[in-house]
Scaffold this active site. Structure first.
Site, PDB file in Angstrom:
ATOM      1  N   ASP A   1      63.659  10.794  45.609  1.00 15.11           N
ATOM      2  CA  ASP A   1      63.910   9.527  46.290  1.00 15.11           C
ATOM      3  C   ASP A   1      62.601   8.843  46.694  1.00 15.11           C
ATOM      4  OD1 ASP A   1      66.509  10.364  46.084  1.00 15.11           O
ATOM      5  OD2 ASP A   1      66.940  10.301  48.234  1.00 15.11           O
ATOM      6  N   ASP A   2      62.723   7.559  47.000  1.00 14.67           N
ATOM      7  CA  ASP A   2      61.739   6.740  47.727  1.00 14.67           C
ATOM      8  C   ASP A   2      60.594   6.165  46.876  1.00 14.67           C
ATOM      9  OD1 ASP A   2      63.334   7.439  49.845  1.00 14.67           O
ATOM     10  OD2 ASP A   2      61.751   8.337  51.060  1.00 14.67           O
TER      11      ASP A   2
ATOM     12  N   HIS B   1      68.034   3.133  45.450  1.00 10.09           N
ATOM     13  CA  HIS B   1      67.920   3.726  46.804  1.00 10.09           C
ATOM     14  C   HIS B   1      67.752   2.611  47.838  1.00 10.09           C
ATOM     15  CE1 HIS B   1      67.491   7.074  49.469  1.00 10.09           C
ATOM     16  NE2 HIS B   1      66.204   6.919  49.715  1.00 10.09           N
TER      17      HIS B   1
ATOM     18  N   HIS C   1      65.469   0.442  52.474  1.00  9.61           N
ATOM     19  CA  HIS C   1      65.721   1.775  53.036  1.00  9.61           C
ATOM     20  C   HIS C   1      66.331   1.745  54.442  1.00  9.61           C
ATOM     21  CE1 HIS C   1      64.981   6.129  53.641  1.00  9.61           C
ATOM     22  NE2 HIS C   1      64.873   6.177  52.326  1.00  9.61           N
TER      23      HIS C   1
ATOM     24  N   TYR D   1      69.240   8.267  53.972  1.00 10.38           N
ATOM     25  CA  TYR D   1      69.796   9.173  55.003  1.00 10.38           C
ATOM     26  C   TYR D   1      71.223   9.622  54.668  1.00 10.38           C
ATOM     27  CZ  TYR D   1      66.230   6.217  57.154  1.00 10.38           C
ATOM     28  OH  TYR D   1      65.093   5.473  57.387  1.00 10.38           O
TER      29      TYR D   1
ATOM     30  N   HIS E   1      61.588  14.267  47.280  1.00  8.27           N
ATOM     31  CA  HIS E   1      60.998  12.932  47.423  1.00  8.27           C
ATOM     32  C   HIS E   1      59.669  12.857  46.683  1.00  8.27           C
ATOM     33  CE1 HIS E   1      63.791  13.181  50.831  1.00  8.27           C
ATOM     34  NE2 HIS E   1      63.859  11.863  50.773  1.00  8.27           N
TER      35      HIS E   1
HETATM   36 ZN   LIG Z   1      64.961   7.840  51.156  1.00 10.40          ZN
END
Ligand SMILES: [Zn+2]
Ligand SMILES: *[C@@H]1O[C@H](CO)[C@@H](O)[C@H](O)[C@H]1NC(C)=O
Ligand SMILES: *[C@@H]1O[C@H](CO)[C@@H](O)[C@H](O)[C@H]1NC(C)=O
Ligand SMILES: *[C@@H]1O[C@H](CO)[C@@H](O)[C@H](O)[C@H]1NC(C)=O
Ligand SMILES: *[C@@H]1O[C@H](CO)[C@@H](O)[C@H](O)[C@H]1NC(C)=O
Length: 292
Positions: free
Chosen positions: A104-105, A154, A158, A196, A267
């Site tokens: 992710d991210d 995603h 965020h 989350y 991540h």
């Molecule tokens: Zn995230």
């Protein structure tokens, strides 16, 4: 089915009406819930008229907790945050023997370390991209596209998605899909992962009915976001305190039962998190996981 997920993840390069009007500028990401395009609003209105979007009020964050207005039945809204609920189409585990590799991210400054490693090992992973990070790092995003990596959504900034209005949810998902579409040469993501894990039936329904996005969760959480690039931990006892502790946690998953299969949450935030994946990667093969 993860196999279906993997087959569809890169979508098709055919034009999709909601995204075919390429953008000349993208939201700057300074505010959650960027204004949606009119075609997305029209599609949302049609979904509402068809009774597809439950009228669940947005939540608020109070002392770090997600809270709904009184009178909202927490069981019926299927909040993952409050009750661990998954919707009927959500994916949170892999078929037996399969190991879903996901990050992710990204895309971020340390991501090329990961993309080079994956490429050198002929390995694909699913990267749940943040739209605003794509806007900030278009060359790094292009490296992932060029490597044939699988790209999911995603969100754009965020946020806790259940705190947003319907129009803000549209903006978060739509702009992330739009920038991925425009920079990848026309690919449209089919899967999303809420930041989350925060989703309820309203947010799920907008993602599914307006954008055709299926929610992907996880069944193993590395808490690798705890580690920073100075070698420390930013989350106390909640997660790993150093690289060795993170590698031990990932090794524990790899050693565990092959049924159900694993979807791991990692991540691409730091070189440490990426190195933990790289250092444990050979064990996936030695424990005979079918990693994709
Ligand atoms: Zn995230
Ligand atoms: C969507 O519906 C709202 C409220 O019903 C209306 O105000 C708005 O103009 C509609 N938007 C579009 C793009 O059709
Ligand atoms: C990756 O695939 C290429 C081309 O098929 C092959 O030459 C190479 O040995 C593979 N590398 C690994 C690490 O499997
Ligand atoms: C990294 O973690 C260490 C140890 O917890 C902490 O002292 C340091 O401030 C953190 N650095 C950053 C940039 O967060
Ligand atoms: C995983 O299994 C390997 C080989 O059986 C073993 O050496 C290692 O200590 C195990 N790691 C964990 C974290 O259980």
């Amino acid at each position: 089915m993860l196999s279906l997920l993997l087959a569809l993840l890169t979508g098709s390069a055919a034009s999709v009406p909601l995204f075919e009007r390429q953008a000349t500028a993208y939201p700057d990401g300074s505010k959650a819930g960027p204004a949606p395009k009119p075609e997305w609003l029209r599609s949302l209105n049609a979904s509402k008229l068809a009774g597809q979007i439950p009228a669940i009020p947005p939540s608020t964050v109070s002392n770090g907790n997600i809270v709904y207005p009184s009178g909202v039945d927490l069981q019926s809204i299927c909040s993952w945050t409050l009750t661990g609920c998954f919707g009927p189409h959500d994916i949170q585990e892999a078929p037996d023997g399969m190991y879903g590799v996901s990050f992710d991210d990204g895309p971020l400054a340390d991501s090329p370390l990961l993309y080079d490693f994956l490429k050198n090992n002929n390995q694909t992973a699913t990267h749940f991209f943040v739209g605003n990070a794509v806007r900030d790092n278009p060359q790094i995003a292009s490296q992932a596209f060029a490597n044939g990596q699988h790209i999911g959504v995603h969100t754009y900034t965020h946020p806790y998605m259940t705190t947003l209005s319907d129009a803000q949810v549209l903006g978060e998902l739509g702009w992330t899909m739009q920038i991925i579409h425009d920079l990848s040469g026309g690919y449209v993501p089919r899967f999303w992962r809420p930041p989350y894990g925060d989703a309820d039936n309203r947010v799920r329904a907008i993602a599914e009915n307006v954008f055709g996005l299926t929610l992907v969760g996880w069944n193993q959480d590395s808490d690798d976001w705890c580690l920073n690039d100075s070698g420390g931990s930013s989350c106390g006892s909640e997660g790993p305190s150093n690289l060795a502790a993170l590698e031990s946690e990932i090794s524990r998953w790899i050693n565990s039962s092959s049924s159900p299969g694993i979807i791991g949450l990692e991540h691409e935030l730091s070189a440490q998190a990426i190195n933990a994946f790289i250092n444990t990667y050979p064990k996936l093969d030695s424990q005979r996981w079918d990693a994709r």
